[in-house]
Design a protein around this motif. Structure first.
Motif, PDB file in Angstrom:
ATOM      1  N   TYR A   1      -6.709  -0.508   1.278  1.00 22.95           N
ATOM      2  CA  TYR A   1      -7.226  -0.319  -0.073  1.00 22.95           C
ATOM      3  C   TYR A   1      -8.744  -0.165  -0.086  1.00 22.95           C
ATOM      4  O   TYR A   1      -9.296   0.627  -0.867  1.00 22.95           O
TER       5      TYR A   1
ATOM      6  N   ALA B   1      -5.967  -5.266  -9.568  1.00 23.66           N
ATOM      7  CA  ALA B   1      -4.664  -5.905  -9.291  1.00 23.66           C
ATOM      8  C   ALA B   1      -4.595  -6.374  -7.846  1.00 23.66           C
ATOM      9  O   ALA B   1      -4.056  -7.453  -7.554  1.00 23.66           O
ATOM     10  N   PHE B   2      -5.152  -5.575  -6.941  1.00 26.84           N
ATOM     11  CA  PHE B   2      -5.056  -5.944  -5.522  1.00 26.84           C
ATOM     12  C   PHE B   2      -5.828  -7.225  -5.223  1.00 26.84           C
ATOM     13  O   PHE B   2      -5.411  -8.033  -4.392  1.00 26.84           O
TER      14      PHE B   2
ATOM     15  N   ASP C   1      -3.198  -4.286   4.545  1.00 22.88           N
ATOM     16  CA  ASP C   1      -3.391  -3.914   3.144  1.00 22.88           C
ATOM     17  C   ASP C   1      -4.874  -3.918   2.773  1.00 22.88           C
ATOM     18  O   ASP C   1      -5.359  -3.030   2.072  1.00 22.88           O
TER      19      ASP C   1
ATOM     20  N   ASP D   1      -5.006 -10.196  -2.644  1.00 19.53           N
ATOM     21  CA  ASP D   1      -5.740  -9.992  -1.396  1.00 19.53           C
ATOM     22  C   ASP D   1      -5.838 -11.290  -0.600  1.00 19.53           C
ATOM     23  O   ASP D   1      -6.383 -12.292  -1.069  1.00 19.53           O
TER      24      ASP D   1
ATOM     25  N   ARG E   1       2.592  -2.252  -9.432  1.00 21.61           N
ATOM     26  CA  ARG E   1       1.507  -1.739 -10.279  1.00 21.61           C
ATOM     27  C   ARG E   1       0.338  -1.245  -9.428  1.00 21.61           C
ATOM     28  O   ARG E   1      -0.328  -0.263  -9.773  1.00 21.61           O
ATOM     29  N   ILE E   2       0.094  -1.934  -8.324  1.00 14.20           N
ATOM     30  CA  ILE E   2      -0.961  -1.470  -7.396  1.00 14.20           C
ATOM     31  C   ILE E   2      -0.598  -0.093  -6.855  1.00 14.20           C
ATOM     32  O   ILE E   2      -1.418   0.849  -6.857  1.00 14.20           O
ATOM     33  N   ASP E   3       0.647   0.061  -6.369  1.00  8.44           N
ATOM     34  CA  ASP E   3       1.089   1.352  -5.822  1.00  8.44           C
ATOM     35  C   ASP E   3       1.030   2.447  -6.886  1.00  8.44           C
ATOM     36  O   ASP E   3       0.640   3.584  -6.603  1.00  8.44           O
TER      37      ASP E   3
ATOM     38  N   ARG F   1       0.837  -1.195   0.000  1.00  5.46           N
ATOM     39  CA  ARG F   1       0.000   0.000   0.000  1.00  5.46           C
ATOM     40  C   ARG F   1       0.870   1.241   0.000  1.00  5.46           C
ATOM     41  O   ARG F   1       2.089   1.177   0.092  1.00  5.46           O
TER      42      ARG F   1
ATOM     43  N   MET G   1      -6.304  -0.315  -9.718  1.00  9.46           N
ATOM     44  CA  MET G   1      -5.612  -0.679  -8.471  1.00  9.46           C
ATOM     45  C   MET G   1      -6.323  -1.839  -7.788  1.00  9.46           C
ATOM     46  O   MET G   1      -5.693  -2.821  -7.371  1.00  9.46           O
TER      47      MET G   1
ATOM     48  N   ASN H   1      -0.924   2.759  -9.582  1.00  9.01           N
ATOM     49  CA  ASN H   1      -2.302   3.204  -9.836  1.00  9.01           C
ATOM     50  C   ASN H   1      -2.853   4.000  -8.653  1.00  9.01           C
ATOM     51  O   ASN H   1      -3.597   4.965  -8.844  1.00  9.01           O
TER      52      ASN H   1
END
Length: 606
Positions: free
Chosen positions: A237, A213-214, A233, A218, A183-185, A2, A210, A187
Motif C-alpha cells: 500500500y 482504512a488501511f 501489505d 496496519d 473496503r480497502i480493496d 491488497r 484506502m 478503494n
C-alpha cells in the motif's frame, strides 16, 4: 487485503494414496521442506519437495497440486518468475485432473498472479474470474475482493479501463464490501481505474480513503495470519501511494511513503520490492536536484538487481555443468561398450585360431604370430587414438569455455547499455520539470522515446538466452505500450497490432523500431486533432522468402493540403528515410482513409 492478496498455502495432501507410496516418508519430507522454506534455505527445500513429488508420481498419485504449490513458492522467493509460472500451471492441471476443488480458488488465484507478473494479463484476468466466481457460487466472500482486484488490474493493463469500471460497479452492487479489508480493496481498484483514465483527482481521493482504512489494520495481528503478511501489505500500500505521487509528479507527497519503506531494517523487505523503492527514491532525488543522492540510490538499485540476476546465472551455470558431466558419462559408457565389442571380436578370433591349430602345429604357429602381431598393432593404435581423443576433448572444453565467456560478456554489454540509456531517459524526465517551452519539451519527449526504443532491444538481448536475435512480436507490443503511455490523448486511439513471430538481428531491429517509433508518434500527435477518436493499425509480416513488410496505418485526417510526402523534409520524415536506408529497404507513403506508411526490406542473417 491488497490487490494481489497472498493466500495461505495448502500444506497437507489428502486423498487415497497407492500402497506403494511411503506416506510417512513423504509427510516428513514435506514438513522438513516447509521448515527449510521458512528459513530461506531454498535449495534444500526444493530438493525435499522434488523427492516427495517423485515418490507420489511413482505411486500413481494424481493430487499433486499442493506439492507443485510448494515448488512454486521456492521459485517465487528466488524471483524466478518463469519457473514459478510453469509450476503454477502444473499445479492447476493436477488440481483439475484430481477433481479436488475444495481450494480451487487458491490455485486459480496463484496462477492468475503468475500470469500477471509475466505481463500475460488476458490469461491472468481469466483465472482471477474463475477464482472469484467459484467463491461467489459458494457464498464464500473472504478473499472475493482480492481475486476481483486481479481481474480489474488485468483489464486496466489491456487498456480497458471503461470495461473495468463497468465490471467493478456491477459486481459491487450485487456483493457490496462486507468488512474493512474489502473496503480497502474497493478503494484501491477505483483508484487504479481513475489513474488509467487520467482522472488523477478522483484517483487520489480513493487512494487516501484506502490509506485511512488501511491504517486501522496496519501491523495489527488481529487482521493477519502472519507477520510476513503484515509486512507484505504494508509494503504494497505504501508502494501504491509512492508510485501514484511520482507518476503525477507530486514528489514531496511521495517522499514519506518511500522513505518509510527504506527505513526498515535490512532483510525486512524482499529484495525484488526493495529495488523498486530504490528506483522511486532515485526519481524523487533527481526531481529535487539532489543528484548525488539520486546516483547513490540508482547504484543501490542496480547492485541489488544485478545480485538477483547473478543468483539465476549461477544456477544456470550449475545446470550447464551437470548437463556437461552427464554427456561425458554417456561418452565413457559408449567407449566401454565399444571396447567390450572389440574384446568379444578378439575372443572369436582366438576361438577360430584354436580350431585351426587342429590342422597343424605350423599353421597354429603362423596364425598365433599373426594374431599377436595384430594385437600389438591394435594396442598401439588404441593408445594413439586415446591420446588424440584426449587432445580433442581438451580443445573442445577450452572452446566451450570461450563461447560461454563471450556470451556472458555480450549480455553484460547489453545490460550496461540499457542501464546507461535508462539513466539518460530519467535525467531527461527530470529536466522536463524545469522547462516551460513547448518546443523544448516536445524535443526532449521525442528524444526520450527514441532512446527507449533502443533500450528495449538491449533489455531483451540481456534477458533472453539467444543473445543475437530479437523477437519482434513481443518487442513491438512493448514498444507500442510504452509510446501510448507517454501521450495524454492516447486513450482516444485504439491500437490494432498484428505481428507475426519474426526474429531479427539487432542491426535490423534497431532501425525498424525507430521507424515504428516515428510513425506512431506522428500518428498520435497529428492524425486525430481536436479530441477525435480513431484507430492505428500496425502490421509486420513475411511477404515471401526473406522479404519483411512493416505497415503503419491510421484512419485520421491524412496529410495536410499541399503536402508531398515524397519530398517532405520534416525531422520525422528524414529520420524514417534514414532508418529505411540502413535497412536497404523501400519506404512508401500513401493517403487512403488516412495515412499508410509501408517499409519493405530483406531479412539479414548473421
Amino acid at each position: 487485503m491488497r490487490v494481489f492478496a497472498l493466500l495461505i498455502p495448502v500444506l497437507l495432501i489428502g486423498g487415497t494414496v497407492s500402497a506403494q507410496a511411503d506416506t510417512g516418508k513423504v509427510a516428513t519430507l514435506l514438513q522438513e521442506g516447509h521448515r527449510l522454506l521458512k528459513a530461506n534455505r531454498l535449495d534444500s527445500a526444493e530438493e525435499d519437495f522434488q523427492q516427495a513429488l517423485k515418490l507420489y508420481q511413482a505411486a500413481g498419485y494424481t493430487a499433486l497440486h499442493p506439492v507443485y504449490d510448494l515448488l512454486a513458492q521456492v521459485s517465487e522467493m528466488r524471483a524466478d518468475l518463469k519457473k514459478e509460472l510453469l509450476y503454477r500451471q502444473a499445479e492447476v492441471n493436477a488440481m483439475e485432473a484430481s477433481h479436488d476443488t475444495v481450494n480451487c480458488d487458491y490455485h486459480y488465484g496463484k496462477l492468475s498472479l503468475a500470469y500477471s507478473e509475466q505481463g500475460l494479463y488476458e490469461f491472468s484476468e481469466a483465472y482471477a474470474r474463475k477464482a472469484y466466481k467459484w467463491l461467489r457460487s459458494r457464498y464464500k466472500f473472504c478473499d472475493f475482493y482480492g481475486y476481483l482486484s486481479i481481474e480489474i488490474y488485468g483489464l486496466i493493463m489491456q487498456r480497458k479501463p471503461g470495461e473495468a469500471l463497468r465490471v467493478l460497479q456491477e459486481i459491487t452492487r450485487e456483493s457490496p464490501p462486507a468488512n474493512i479489508a474489502q473496503r480497502i480493496d474497493l478503494n484501491a481498484m477505483y483508484g487504479n481505474i481513475y489513474v488509467a483514465n487520467g482522472q488523477y483527482g478522483r484517483a487520489e481521493k480513493h487512494y487516501l480513503q484506502m490509506m485511512d482504512a488501511f491504517r486501522v489494520t496496519d501491523f495489527k495481528p488481529l487482521y493477519y495470519a502472519s507477520a510476513d503478511q503484515m509486512m507484505l501489505d504494508h509494503v504494497y500500500y505504501y508502494g501504491v501511494m509512492g508510485d501514484f505521487y511520482i507518476q503525477t509528479k507530486q514528489y514531496r507527497k511521495a517522499m514519506p511513503y518511500v522513505r518509510n519503506i527504506l527505513a526498515f531494517p535490512p532483510g525486512s523487505v524482499k529484495p525484488i520490492e526493495l529495488t523498486r523503492f530504490y528506483r522511486m527514491q532515485f526519481v524523487i532525488d533527481s526531481a529535487s536536484g539532489n543528484y548525488v543522492e539520486a546516483i547513490r540510490y540508482f547504484e543501490k538499485s542496480k547492485q541489488l538487481n544485478d545480485s538477483l540476476f547473478s543468483i539465476t546465472n549461477k544456477r544456470q551455470i550449475a545446470e550447464l555443468e551437470i548437463k556437461y558431466h552427464s554427456q561425458q558419462k554417456e561418452q565413457d559408457i559408449a567407449l566401454l561398450k565399444m571396447k567390450e565389442k572389440n574384446q568379444t571380436q578378439e575372443l572369436k578370433v582366438v576361438h577360430t585360431q584354436k580350431n585351426i591349430t587342429i590342422a597343424g602345429i605350423a599353421a597354429m604357429l603362423i596364425i598365433t604370430g599373426l594374431a599377436y602381431n595384430g594385437y600389438r598393432n591394435k594396442q598401439r593404435s588404441n593408445r594413439a587414438l586415446r591420446v588424440k581423443q584426449a587432445e580433442i576433448n581438451k580443445q573442445n572444453s577450452a572452446l566451450q569455455q570461450l563461447v560461454k565467456e563471450k556470451e556472458w560478456l555480450l549480455k553484460e554489454v547489453h545490460h550496461r547499455v540499457k542501464n546507461n540509456l535508462q539513466i539518460v531517459i530519467s535525467l531527461l524526465n527530470t529536466q522536463t520539470d524545469f522547462l516551460d517551452n513547448p518546443s523544448a519539451l516536445n524535443a526532449i519527449q521525442d528524444s526520450r522515446e527514441r532512446m527507449q526504443a533502443i533500450a528495449l532491444i538491449h533489455q531483451k538481448l540481456y534477458q533472453q538466452e539467444d543473445s543475437t536475435l530479437i523477437d519482434m512480436h513481443s518487442y513491438i507490443h512493448e514498444l507500442v505500450s510504452y509510446l501510448v503511455s507517454g501521450f495524454s490523448n492516447a486513450g482516444r486511439i485504439w491500437f490494432d497490432l498484428e505481428v507475426e513471430t519474426i526474429e531479427l538481428d539487432i542491426s535490423q531491429a534497431v532501425p525498424l523500431g525507430l521507424v515504428l517509433n516515428e510513425a506512431i508518434t506522428n500518428a498520435v500527435k497529428y492524425a486525430f486533432p481536436k479530441g477525435a477518436h480513431g484507430t492505428v493499425r500496425v502490421r509486420l509480416y513475411r511477404k515471401k522468402g526473406r522479404d519483411i513488410v512493416l505497415k503503419i496505418m491510421d484512419d485520421g485526417v491524412g496529410f495536410p493540403a499541399g503536402f508531398d510526402p515524397g519530398t517532405g523534409n520534416s525531422l520525422g520524415m528524414q529520420l524514417m528515410r534514414l532508418f529505411a536506408a540502413q535497412l536497404d529497404g523501400e519506404l512508401n507513403f500513401a493517403q487512403r482513409e488516412g495515412v499508410e506508411i509501408s517499409l519493405r526490406f530483406r531479412q539479414q542473417f548473421s
